[in-house]
Enzyme design. Structure first.
Site, PDB file in Angstrom:
ATOM      1  N   SER A  61       9.798  32.080  16.001  1.00 51.03           N
ATOM      2  CA  SER A  61       8.906  30.933  15.814  1.00 51.03           C
ATOM      3  C   SER A  61       9.653  29.608  15.990  1.00 51.03           C
ATOM      4  O   SER A  61      10.873  29.525  15.813  1.00 51.03           O
ATOM      5  CB  SER A  61       8.279  30.980  14.422  1.00 51.03           C
ATOM      6  OG  SER A  61       7.523  32.161  14.278  1.00 51.03           O
TER       7      SER A  61
HETATM    8  N1  SAM Z   1       9.954  36.218  11.907  1.00 50.95           N
HETATM    9  C1  SAM Z   1      10.446  36.515  13.231  1.00 50.95           C
HETATM   10  C2  SAM Z   1      11.742  35.829  13.553  1.00 50.95           C
HETATM   11  O1  SAM Z   1      12.244  35.047  12.732  1.00 50.95           O
HETATM   12  O2  SAM Z   1      12.262  36.107  14.629  1.00 50.95           O
HETATM   13  C3  SAM Z   1       9.436  36.214  14.299  1.00 50.95           C
HETATM   14  C4  SAM Z   1       8.320  37.153  14.267  1.00 50.95           C
HETATM   15  S1  SAM Z   1       7.370  37.283  15.731  1.00 50.95           S
HETATM   16  C5  SAM Z   1       6.530  35.758  15.801  1.00 50.95           C
HETATM   17  C6  SAM Z   1       6.170  38.453  15.136  1.00 50.95           C
HETATM   18  C7  SAM Z   1       6.730  39.825  14.894  1.00 50.95           C
HETATM   19  O3  SAM Z   1       5.726  40.592  14.213  1.00 50.95           O
HETATM   20  C8  SAM Z   1       7.044  40.582  16.160  1.00 50.95           C
HETATM   21  O4  SAM Z   1       8.379  41.000  16.136  1.00 50.95           O
HETATM   22  C9  SAM Z   1       6.069  41.758  16.154  1.00 50.95           C
HETATM   23  O5  SAM Z   1       6.592  42.933  16.719  1.00 50.95           O
HETATM   24  C10 SAM Z   1       5.826  41.929  14.668  1.00 50.95           C
HETATM   25  N2  SAM Z   1       4.608  42.631  14.291  1.00 50.95           N
HETATM   26  C11 SAM Z   1       3.364  42.536  14.830  1.00 50.95           C
HETATM   27  N3  SAM Z   1       2.516  43.334  14.161  1.00 50.95           N
HETATM   28  C12 SAM Z   1       3.231  43.941  13.170  1.00 50.95           C
HETATM   29  C13 SAM Z   1       2.914  44.881  12.131  1.00 50.95           C
HETATM   30  N4  SAM Z   1       1.700  45.367  11.945  1.00 50.95           N
HETATM   31  N5  SAM Z   1       3.920  45.266  11.303  1.00 50.95           N
HETATM   32  C14 SAM Z   1       5.174  44.797  11.444  1.00 50.95           C
HETATM   33  N6  SAM Z   1       5.534  43.910  12.411  1.00 50.95           N
HETATM   34  C15 SAM Z   1       4.569  43.491  13.250  1.00 50.95           C
END
Ligand code: SAM
Length: 213
Positions: A61
């Site tokens: 993000s």
């Molecule tokens: N917080 C992260 C960082 O600092 O890099 C960025 C997160 S990114 C915007 C969103 C993440 O949520 C992705 O890695 C995606 O694979 C994960 N994601 C999406 N749906 C999910 C779920 N149901 N459970 C766990 N992770 C999930």
């Protein structure tokens, strides 16, 4: 050294200038080497005012978004925090600086693995990472004092509300796949108070209580 100067400038011009003021949040962002959480090709842009690719069609993000979401949790250092969407592990490191324990769930095994390795290398021993569907929460470790969801959801997943402790706060972007409202939910007994914290755009939260794959 090159990165330290950029990081300081990022904190001043992108984060403090836009109103984030919690000293502990600013300290954590000043400390953590954000560039280390990016693929080599994007490390040079790590302190720019935007989200960046981390592989597998996912993103880290925008720094300001990380700061706003973290400040909205109101951490004191004593909390057990559940994070959904480990991604690069950057947000997990910020939370690990500000809370007692971080439980983080990521659905893509490769991202969970590289985040684990980097957090170990940087010495974060208060972060547990699990591969799975975070929309179901982490029942065996519930209740949590705080929950942060870092992917956009169609609605607040019911299991996360159930796993939020008394007085607990949950921060989650909720909306359609193109734009979401950052929402803070506070639990008071059986009541859940909702506040809106502005418009954002995230990758999709995919899972049983999120979007279908
Ligand atoms: N917080 C992260 C960082 O600092 O890099 C960025 C997160 S990114 C915007 C969103 C993440 O949520 C992705 O890695 C995606 O694979 C994960 N994601 C999406 N749906 C999910 C779920 N149901 N459970 C766990 N992770 C999930």
């Amino acid at each position: 050294m090159k990165y330290e100067g950029r990081r300081e400038k990022m904190v001043r011009t992108q984060i403090e200038a836009r109103g984030v003021s919690d000293p502990a949040v600013l300290r954590a962002i000043r400390k953590i080497p954000r560039h280390r959480f990016l693929p080599e090709a994007f490390q040079d842009q790590a302190y720019d005012d935007c989200p960046l690719p981390i592989g597998h069609k996912q993103t880290i993000s925008q720094p300001y978004t990380v700061a706003v979401m973290t400040e909205a949790l109101g951490l004191t250092g004593r909390e057990r925090v559940l994070e959904i969407g480990t991604g690069s592990g950057y947000q997990s490191a910020i939370l690990a600086e500000l809370a007692e324990w971080v439980y983080s769930i990521e659905r893509i095994p490769e991202l969970a693995k590289s985040a684990r390795e980097l957090l170990d290398e940087l010495g974060y021993d208060n972060v547990a990472i699990r591969v799975g569907d975070g929309t179901r929460g982490w029942k065996s470790e519930a209740p949590f004092d705080r929950i942060m969801v870092t992917a956009g959801a169609p609605k607040v997943p019911e299991p996360l509300l159930q796993q939020l402790g008394e007085g607990g706060r949950l921060v989650i972007p909720v909306g359609d796949p193109y734009t979401q409202t950052m929402t803070r939910v506070t639990r008071r007994g059986s009541e859940f108070q909702h506040e809106s914290l502005g418009a954002y755009r995230f990758v999709e939260l995919i899972g049983e209580y999120g979007w279908d794959k």
